[in-house]
Design an enzyme around this catalytic site. Structure first.
Site, PDB file in Angstrom:
ATOM      1  N   ILE A   1      63.390  25.864  80.026  1.00  0.00           N
ATOM      2  CA  ILE A   1      63.258  24.934  81.313  1.00  0.00           C
ATOM      3  C   ILE A   1      64.058  25.499  82.221  1.00  0.00           C
ATOM      4  O   ILE A   1      63.591  25.354  83.418  1.00  0.00           O
ATOM      5  CB  ILE A   1      63.484  23.466  80.905  1.00  0.00           C
ATOM      6  CG1 ILE A   1      62.722  22.841  79.655  1.00  0.00           C
ATOM      7  CG2 ILE A   1      63.747  22.605  82.015  1.00  0.00           C
ATOM      8  CD1 ILE A   1      63.159  21.431  79.195  1.00  0.00           C
TER       9      ILE A   1
ATOM     10  N   ASP B   1      80.793  31.968  79.552  1.00  0.00           N
ATOM     11  CA  ASP B   1      80.909  30.778  78.699  1.00  0.00           C
ATOM     12  C   ASP B   1      81.365  29.583  79.459  1.00  0.00           C
ATOM     13  O   ASP B   1      82.279  29.614  79.624  1.00  0.00           O
ATOM     14  CB  ASP B   1      81.539  31.223  77.496  1.00  0.00           C
ATOM     15  CG  ASP B   1      81.913  30.134  76.433  1.00  0.00           C
ATOM     16  OD1 ASP B   1      81.242  29.127  76.781  1.00  0.00           O
ATOM     17  OD2 ASP B   1      82.534  30.499  75.571  1.00  0.00           O
TER      18      ASP B   1
ATOM     19  N   ASN C   1      71.816  23.142  83.276  1.00  0.00           N
ATOM     20  CA  ASN C   1      70.668  23.015  82.486  1.00  0.00           C
ATOM     21  C   ASN C   1      71.185  23.460  80.906  1.00  0.00           C
ATOM     22  O   ASN C   1      70.640  23.199  80.102  1.00  0.00           O
ATOM     23  CB  ASN C   1      69.676  23.939  82.768  1.00  0.00           C
ATOM     24  CG  ASN C   1      68.667  24.094  81.846  1.00  0.00           C
ATOM     25  OD1 ASN C   1      68.151  23.370  81.553  1.00  0.00           O
ATOM     26  ND2 ASN C   1      68.515  25.437  81.484  1.00  0.00           N
TER      27      ASN C   1
ATOM     28  N   ARG D   1      82.162  20.309  87.785  1.00  0.00           N
ATOM     29  CA  ARG D   1      83.711  20.450  88.458  1.00  0.00           C
ATOM     30  C   ARG D   1      84.184  21.687  89.118  1.00  0.00           C
ATOM     31  O   ARG D   1      84.587  21.452  90.153  1.00  0.00           O
ATOM     32  CB  ARG D   1      84.626  20.058  87.258  1.00  0.00           C
ATOM     33  CG  ARG D   1      86.070  20.046  87.747  1.00  0.00           C
ATOM     34  CD  ARG D   1      87.321  19.567  86.760  1.00  0.00           C
ATOM     35  NE  ARG D   1      87.217  20.658  85.890  1.00  0.00           N
ATOM     36  CZ  ARG D   1      88.278  20.498  84.916  1.00  0.00           C
ATOM     37  NH1 ARG D   1      89.078  19.559  84.921  1.00  0.00           N
ATOM     38  NH2 ARG D   1      88.370  21.473  84.017  1.00  0.00           N
TER      39      ARG D   1
ATOM     40  N   SER E   1      68.402  14.669  78.215  1.00  0.00           N
ATOM     41  CA  SER E   1      67.222  14.448  77.651  1.00  0.00           C
ATOM     42  C   SER E   1      66.930  12.827  77.363  1.00  0.00           C
ATOM     43  O   SER E   1      67.684  12.092  77.460  1.00  0.00           O
ATOM     44  CB  SER E   1      67.356  15.101  76.233  1.00  0.00           C
ATOM     45  OG  SER E   1      66.536  14.788  75.277  1.00  0.00           O
TER      46      SER E   1
ATOM     47  N   TYR F   1      73.179  16.545  68.687  1.00  0.00           N
ATOM     48  CA  TYR F   1      72.435  16.618  70.174  1.00  0.00           C
ATOM     49  C   TYR F   1      72.334  15.524  70.702  1.00  0.00           C
ATOM     50  O   TYR F   1      72.605  15.223  71.815  1.00  0.00           O
ATOM     51  CB  TYR F   1      71.133  17.606  69.554  1.00  0.00           C
ATOM     52  CG  TYR F   1      70.346  17.813  70.870  1.00  0.00           C
ATOM     53  CD1 TYR F   1      70.547  18.602  71.887  1.00  0.00           C
ATOM     54  CD2 TYR F   1      69.307  16.742  71.179  1.00  0.00           C
ATOM     55  CE1 TYR F   1      69.812  18.884  72.826  1.00  0.00           C
ATOM     56  CE2 TYR F   1      68.530  17.017  72.248  1.00  0.00           C
ATOM     57  CZ  TYR F   1      68.714  17.951  72.929  1.00  0.00           C
ATOM     58  OH  TYR F   1      67.768  18.175  74.347  1.00  0.00           O
TER      59      TYR F   1
ATOM     60  N   LYS G   1      73.698  14.341  74.432  1.00  0.00           N
ATOM     61  CA  LYS G   1      73.057  14.006  75.581  1.00  0.00           C
ATOM     62  C   LYS G   1      73.156  12.591  76.065  1.00  0.00           C
ATOM     63  O   LYS G   1      73.189  12.139  77.209  1.00  0.00           O
ATOM     64  CB  LYS G   1      71.576  14.063  75.147  1.00  0.00           C
ATOM     65  CG  LYS G   1      70.977  15.345  74.919  1.00  0.00           C
ATOM     66  CD  LYS G   1      71.413  16.470  76.428  1.00  0.00           C
ATOM     67  CE  LYS G   1      70.803  17.644  76.015  1.00  0.00           C
ATOM     68  NZ  LYS G   1      71.310  18.861  77.482  1.00  0.00           N
TER      69      LYS G   1
ATOM     70  N   VAL H   1      58.939  19.122  75.392  1.00  0.00           N
ATOM     71  CA  VAL H   1      58.604  20.073  76.538  1.00  0.00           C
ATOM     72  C   VAL H   1      58.156  21.319  75.649  1.00  0.00           C
ATOM     73  O   VAL H   1      59.131  21.607  74.544  1.00  0.00           O
ATOM     74  CB  VAL H   1      59.829  20.490  77.332  1.00  0.00           C
ATOM     75  CG1 VAL H   1      59.457  21.787  78.216  1.00  0.00           C
ATOM     76  CG2 VAL H   1      60.228  19.359  78.255  1.00  0.00           C
TER      77      VAL H   1
ATOM     78  N   THR I   1      58.515  24.968  75.081  1.00  0.00           N
ATOM     79  CA  THR I   1      59.389  25.881  75.175  1.00  0.00           C
ATOM     80  C   THR I   1      59.422  27.024  74.060  1.00  0.00           C
ATOM     81  O   THR I   1      58.766  26.761  73.090  1.00  0.00           O
ATOM     82  CB  THR I   1      61.057  25.506  75.491  1.00  0.00           C
ATOM     83  OG1 THR I   1      61.601  24.841  74.109  1.00  0.00           O
ATOM     84  CG2 THR I   1      60.909  24.464  76.574  1.00  0.00           C
TER      85      THR I   1
ATOM     86  N   GLN J   1      61.612  27.621  72.111  1.00  0.00           N
ATOM     87  CA  GLN J   1      62.338  26.770  70.826  1.00  0.00           C
ATOM     88  C   GLN J   1      61.417  26.012  70.243  1.00  0.00           C
ATOM     89  O   GLN J   1      61.003  26.217  68.906  1.00  0.00           O
ATOM     90  CB  GLN J   1      63.522  26.053  71.201  1.00  0.00           C
ATOM     91  CG  GLN J   1      64.885  26.795  71.776  1.00  0.00           C
ATOM     92  CD  GLN J   1      64.679  27.504  73.005  1.00  0.00           C
ATOM     93  OE1 GLN J   1      63.967  26.830  73.809  1.00  0.00           O
ATOM     94  NE2 GLN J   1      65.270  28.644  73.279  1.00  0.00           N
TER      95      GLN J   1
END
Length: 262
Positions: free
Chosen positions: A23, A69, A96, A129, A149, A169, A173, A202, A204, A206
């Site tokens: 994405i 990172d 993202n 930030r 998500s 996960y 989110k 979506v 992708t 993955q």
């Protein structure tokens, strides 16, 4: 005859974390197509620089990849300041970058938690930030779009009886969606807007490796009956970054093909 509604990012610089794949790549292409210069932050992908360079050539805009990172606060601050000097001034951010660990809860570890939350929550916080600091010093009223998500609200399923085992996960989110509201509340006084874009399923790189039965089942749960293509997430992101969304902040917007209507 000129169009009555258009979005242009000419002479602007948008930062996109993870903008070299999935994405994120679609976000990068959409911004570049709209005339914006793009700074893509990536962590380790060996082809990131080439991918970003190709986007720049394709749309004739400035495009550069920056290795960073985002869970490293000092490095993230340094990278954002470098982008602002080299490609800036920065006018928008799409946060993202995100990762997942798919394991049954009984098998998850502290390392798994740190891996997911360091990127999905702390990394998003660091990135937002860092750019907000740059804008506060300059007095710029910018816009931040955080890619969350629909998993902030639901538990995805692999069939009628089994959840997709990714509790870190899903919870990350939910955390980042609430983080969006907190940052929007704190930074409204500086004219900085923060919103979350929450995709549904979506198609992708993955998801391409998922079991076909799982993919077919998940698609069947969406009223539109299919996975979204990455480019279908970009319209809302472009809107939220633009002045057309000048009164939109602190909200989570779902682009899920109607998944959450049930």
């Amino acid at each position: 005859m000129s169009p009555s509604f258009s979005i242009s990012y000419a002479n602007q610089c948008i930062v996109i974390t993870g903008g070299n794949r999935g994405i994120g790549h679609a976000f990068s292409e959409a911004v570049a197509k709209a005339g914006g210069n793009i700074a893509v932050i990536y962590r380790s992908a060996p082809d990131a620089e080439k991918v970003v360079e190709e986007i720049g050539k394709k749309y004739n805009v400035k495009a550069k990849a920056y290795k960073c990172d985002v869970s490293n606060t000092a490095l993230t601050d340094e990278t954002m300041q470098k982008i602002d000097k080299e490609l800036g001034p920065i006018t928008g951010l799409i946060a993202n970058a995100g990762v997942s660990v798919v394991k049954p809860a009984f098998e998850l570890t502290q390392d798994d938690f740190n891996y997911v939350y360091n990127v999905n929550v702390f990394g998003v916080f660091n990135t937002a930030r860092a750019v907000a600091k740059v804008w506060k010093e300059r007095g710029h009223k910018g816009s931040i779009v955080i890619n969350s998500s629909m998993s902030s609200q639901i538990i995805n399923k692999v069939n009628n009886n089994s959840p997709l085992t990714q509790v870190f996960y899903n919870s990350s989110k939910a955390a980042v969606s609430n983080l969006t509201k907190g940052l929007a509340g704190e930074w409204a006084q500086y004219g900085i807007r923060v919103n979350a874009l929450s995709p549904g399923y979506v198609n992708t790189d993955q998801t391409a490796f998922m079991d076909k039965n799982i993919r077919d089942f998940q698609a069947s749960q969406v009223p539109m009956g299919r996975f979204a293509e990455p480019h279908e997430m970009t319209g809302l992101a472009l809107l939220l970054l633009s002045e057309h969304a000048s009164y939109m902040t602190g909200a989570e917007y779902f682009v899920d093909g109607g998944q959450l209507v049930y």
